[in-house]
Design an enzyme around this catalytic site. Structure first.
Site, PDB file in Angstrom:
ATOM      1  NE  ARG A 167       4.055  -3.164  22.622  1.00  0.00           N
ATOM      2  CZ  ARG A 167       4.493  -4.143  21.824  1.00  0.00           C
ATOM      3  NH1 ARG A 167       5.492  -4.910  22.223  1.00  0.00           N
ATOM      4  NH2 ARG A 167       3.956  -4.339  20.650  1.00  0.00           N
ATOM      5  CE1 TYR A 220      -4.829   1.298   8.548  1.00  0.00           C
ATOM      6  CE2 TYR A 220      -5.223  -0.949   7.803  1.00  0.00           C
ATOM      7  CZ  TYR A 220      -4.350   0.063   8.143  1.00  0.00           C
ATOM      8  OH  TYR A 220      -2.998  -0.141   8.069  1.00  0.00           O
ATOM      9  N   PRO A 221     -10.250  -1.539   9.858  1.00  0.00           N
ATOM     10  CG  PRO A 221     -12.383  -2.365   9.317  1.00  0.00           C
ATOM     11  CD  PRO A 221     -11.505  -1.149   9.176  1.00  0.00           C
ATOM     12  CG  MET A 222      -6.144  -5.718   9.382  1.00  0.00           C
ATOM     13  SD  MET A 222      -4.426  -5.404   8.893  1.00  0.00           S
ATOM     14  CE  MET A 222      -4.075  -6.815   7.859  1.00  0.00           C
ATOM     15  CG  ASP A 223     -11.177  -9.988   7.573  1.00  0.00           C
ATOM     16  OD1 ASP A 223     -11.306  -9.686   8.773  1.00  0.00           O
ATOM     17  OD2 ASP A 223     -12.128 -10.161   6.795  1.00  0.00           O
ATOM     18  NE  ARG A 224      -2.373 -11.008   9.288  1.00  0.00           N
ATOM     19  CZ  ARG A 224      -1.827  -9.855   8.921  1.00  0.00           C
ATOM     20  NH1 ARG A 224      -1.984  -9.388   7.692  1.00  0.00           N
ATOM     21  NH2 ARG A 224      -1.120  -9.154   9.776  1.00  0.00           N
ATOM     22  CG  HIS A 240       3.973  -6.390   9.986  1.00  0.00           C
ATOM     23  ND1 HIS A 240       3.142  -5.537   9.305  1.00  0.00           N
ATOM     24  CD2 HIS A 240       3.723  -6.178  11.317  1.00  0.00           C
ATOM     25  CE1 HIS A 240       2.422  -4.850  10.180  1.00  0.00           C
ATOM     26  NE2 HIS A 240       2.740  -5.216  11.397  1.00  0.00           N
ATOM     27  CB  SER A 298       0.176  -6.188   3.832  1.00  0.00           C
ATOM     28  OG  SER A 298       0.259  -5.845   5.191  1.00  0.00           O
TER      29      SER A 298
HETATM   30  C1  VOV Z   1       3.824   1.350  13.267  1.00  0.00           C
HETATM   31  C2  VOV Z   1       4.640   0.318  13.233  1.00  0.00           C
HETATM   32  C3  VOV Z   1       4.309  -1.109  13.420  1.00  0.00           C
HETATM   33  C4  VOV Z   1       5.085  -2.018  14.127  1.00  0.00           C
HETATM   34  C5  VOV Z   1       6.419  -1.732  14.791  1.00  0.00           C
HETATM   35  C6  VOV Z   1       4.395  -3.291  14.098  1.00  0.00           C
HETATM   36  C7  VOV Z   1       4.893  -4.449  14.697  1.00  0.00           C
HETATM   37  C8  VOV Z   1       4.125  -5.607  14.797  1.00  0.00           C
HETATM   38  C9  VOV Z   1       4.565  -6.828  15.451  1.00  0.00           C
HETATM   39  C10 VOV Z   1       5.918  -7.025  16.119  1.00  0.00           C
HETATM   40  C11 VOV Z   1       3.541  -7.733  15.379  1.00  0.00           C
HETATM   41  C12 VOV Z   1       3.525  -9.231  15.826  1.00  0.00           C
HETATM   42  C13 VOV Z   1       3.468  -9.461  17.233  1.00  0.00           C
HETATM   43  C14 VOV Z   1       2.340  -8.748  17.957  1.00  0.00           C
HETATM   44  O1  VOV Z   1       2.637  -7.726  18.557  1.00  0.00           O
HETATM   45  O2  VOV Z   1       1.207  -9.199  17.886  1.00  0.00           O
HETATM   46  C15 VOV Z   1       2.455  -7.082  14.711  1.00  0.00           C
HETATM   47  C16 VOV Z   1       1.203  -7.670  14.515  1.00  0.00           C
HETATM   48  C17 VOV Z   1       0.244  -7.087  13.737  1.00  0.00           C
HETATM   49  N1  VOV Z   1       0.330  -5.927  13.013  1.00  0.00           N
HETATM   50 FE1  VOV Z   1       1.816  -4.589  13.104  1.00  0.00          FE
HETATM   51  N2  VOV Z   1       3.223  -3.142  13.381  1.00  0.00           N
HETATM   52  C18 VOV Z   1       3.140  -1.839  12.938  1.00  0.00           C
HETATM   53  C19 VOV Z   1       2.145  -1.266  12.141  1.00  0.00           C
HETATM   54  C20 VOV Z   1       1.093  -2.007  11.633  1.00  0.00           C
HETATM   55  C21 VOV Z   1       0.199  -1.569  10.585  1.00  0.00           C
HETATM   56  C22 VOV Z   1       0.261  -0.242   9.872  1.00  0.00           C
HETATM   57  C23 VOV Z   1      -0.693  -2.582  10.345  1.00  0.00           C
HETATM   58  C24 VOV Z   1      -1.739  -2.629   9.249  1.00  0.00           C
HETATM   59  C25 VOV Z   1      -1.196  -3.496   8.128  1.00  0.00           C
HETATM   60  C26 VOV Z   1      -1.355  -2.928   6.756  1.00  0.00           C
HETATM   61  O3  VOV Z   1      -0.783  -3.539   5.812  1.00  0.00           O
HETATM   62  O4  VOV Z   1      -2.014  -1.907   6.552  1.00  0.00           O
HETATM   63  C27 VOV Z   1      -0.408  -3.634  11.266  1.00  0.00           C
HETATM   64  C28 VOV Z   1      -1.150  -4.796  11.383  1.00  0.00           C
HETATM   65  C29 VOV Z   1      -0.828  -5.792  12.298  1.00  0.00           C
HETATM   66  C30 VOV Z   1      -1.705  -6.899  12.608  1.00  0.00           C
HETATM   67  C31 VOV Z   1      -3.101  -7.097  12.025  1.00  0.00           C
HETATM   68  C32 VOV Z   1      -1.044  -7.707  13.498  1.00  0.00           C
HETATM   69  C33 VOV Z   1      -1.576  -9.000  14.141  1.00  0.00           C
HETATM   70  C34 VOV Z   1      -1.410 -10.056  13.111  1.00  0.00           C
HETATM   71  C35 VOV Z   1      -1.559 -11.478  13.503  1.00  0.00           C
HETATM   72  O5  VOV Z   1      -1.821 -12.224  12.572  1.00  0.00           O
HETATM   73  O6  VOV Z   1      -1.447 -11.829  14.673  1.00  0.00           O
HETATM   74  N3  VOV Z   1       0.699  -3.278  12.004  1.00  0.00           N
HETATM   75  N4  VOV Z   1       2.852  -5.809  14.347  1.00  0.00           N
END
Ligand code: VOV
Length: 248
Positions: free
Chosen positions: A130, A144-148, A171, A222
């Site tokens: 991964r 797309y880019p994003m912030d917290r 999430h 989000s």
């Molecule tokens: C398509 C499905 C999907 C799945 C299964 C998934 C799962 C997960 C897991 C398990 C984790 C946490 C552990 C890790 O793996 O880091 C994350 C982490 C993250 N995600 Fe996610 N995400 C998805 C999809 C997914 C989307 C569509 C988005 C955009 C959010 C939106 O609102 O537009 C996103 C964002 C993120 C981000 C920015 C992070 C890092 C955040 C941080 O602060 O560290 N993500 N995500």
């Protein structure tokens, strides 16, 4: 004290957006256009070799709308290799007809919010895969880019680690509903580019981008803590469709 989460970082990523200089392209001779297409095919063949040897990965999409025409996404072990690719493309015959439109630099990231039983989870084969993924060549892409957010009460960076971990767990439950429909690569870009994360989604049906992004807007992570940049959506451009795409 609020604690940062440890991240596992994999290949570096470059999203390279280009606009075709259609005016110059139309003015070029047939010979020049042929040479340019061949130069791009040669680069793609070289990048494919890198991918076959598991030393990186790439994809090429045709962007819908006027933000760009093409999006290359490259993954490589070092930023030097990314820079070399960019320069190679600029120096190629095709490069004469490609105007840089946008770019994004980041690194494939997984976080250690959930505990792992082993000391170095990044060495587990499923995690390593991964962190150094072969990018899916699915029909559609969305980047797309994003912030917290860090604004008043809504400050991700003042939340305790276990609270952030729980929010990301919620999430992930939404994300998992899209298994097989949306595949995501999250790249971290704090210190590397203007936003904090890059979100690259792949889907067979572009409507699934709207569905997942909309549904996730209601997840606290989000709704309260997400800030978003520009969206780019594209259709896969396989090698054997490039000549037809550029044909005038
Ligand atoms: C398509 C499905 C999907 C799945 C299964 C998934 C799962 C997960 C897991 C398990 C984790 C946490 C552990 C890790 O793996 O880091 C994350 C982490 C993250 N995600 Fe996610 N995400 C998805 C999809 C997914 C989307 C569509 C988005 C955009 C959010 C939106 O609102 O537009 C996103 C964002 C993120 C981000 C920015 C992070 C890092 C955040 C941080 O602060 O560290 N993500 N995500």
């Amino acid at each position: 004290m609020v604690e940062a989460v440890e991240t596992m970082d994999g290949w570096y990523s470059l999203h390279d957006f280009r606009t075709v200089d259609w005016t110059s392209w139309k003015l070029a001779t047939e010979e020049e256009r042929k040479e340019a297409i061949e130069s791009l095919q040669q680069l793609l063949a070289a990048w494919e070799k890198v991918e076959e040897e598991n030393n990186g990965s790439h994809v090429l999409y045709n962007i819908v709308g006027q933000k760009a025409d093409l999006m290359f996404m490259f993954l490589r072990p070092t930023t030097n290799e990314l820079s070399e690719i960019e320069t190679e493309l600029n120096k190629s015959k095709m490069g004469e007809f490609l105007i840089p439109a946008h770019s994004y630099v980041s690194v494939v990231e997984l976080s250690k919010y959930r505990p792992y039983k082993v000391e170095k989870p990044e060495e587990l084969p499923e995690i390593a895969k991964r962190l150094k993924p072969i990018l899916p060549k699915w029909e559609h892409v969305c980047f797309y880019p994003m912030d917290r957010r860090r604004q008043g009460e809504e400050n991700w960076y003042t939340l305790e680690k276990d609270v952030r971990g729980q929010l990301l767990y919620e999430h992930s439950k939404t994300g998992r509903k899209y298994a097989g429909k949306v595949s995501q690569i999250i790249t971290g870009s704090i210190g590397l580019d203007d936003w904090e994360w890059g979100v690259t989604l792949f889907a067979h049906d572009p409507l699934q981008f709207k569905k997942i992004v909309y549904e996730m807007r209601f997840d606290e992570v989000s709704s309260k803590y997400g800030e978003f940049g520009e969206f780019f959506v594209g259709n896969h451009l396989p090698n054997d469709a490039i000549a037809a795409y550029l044909n005038i």
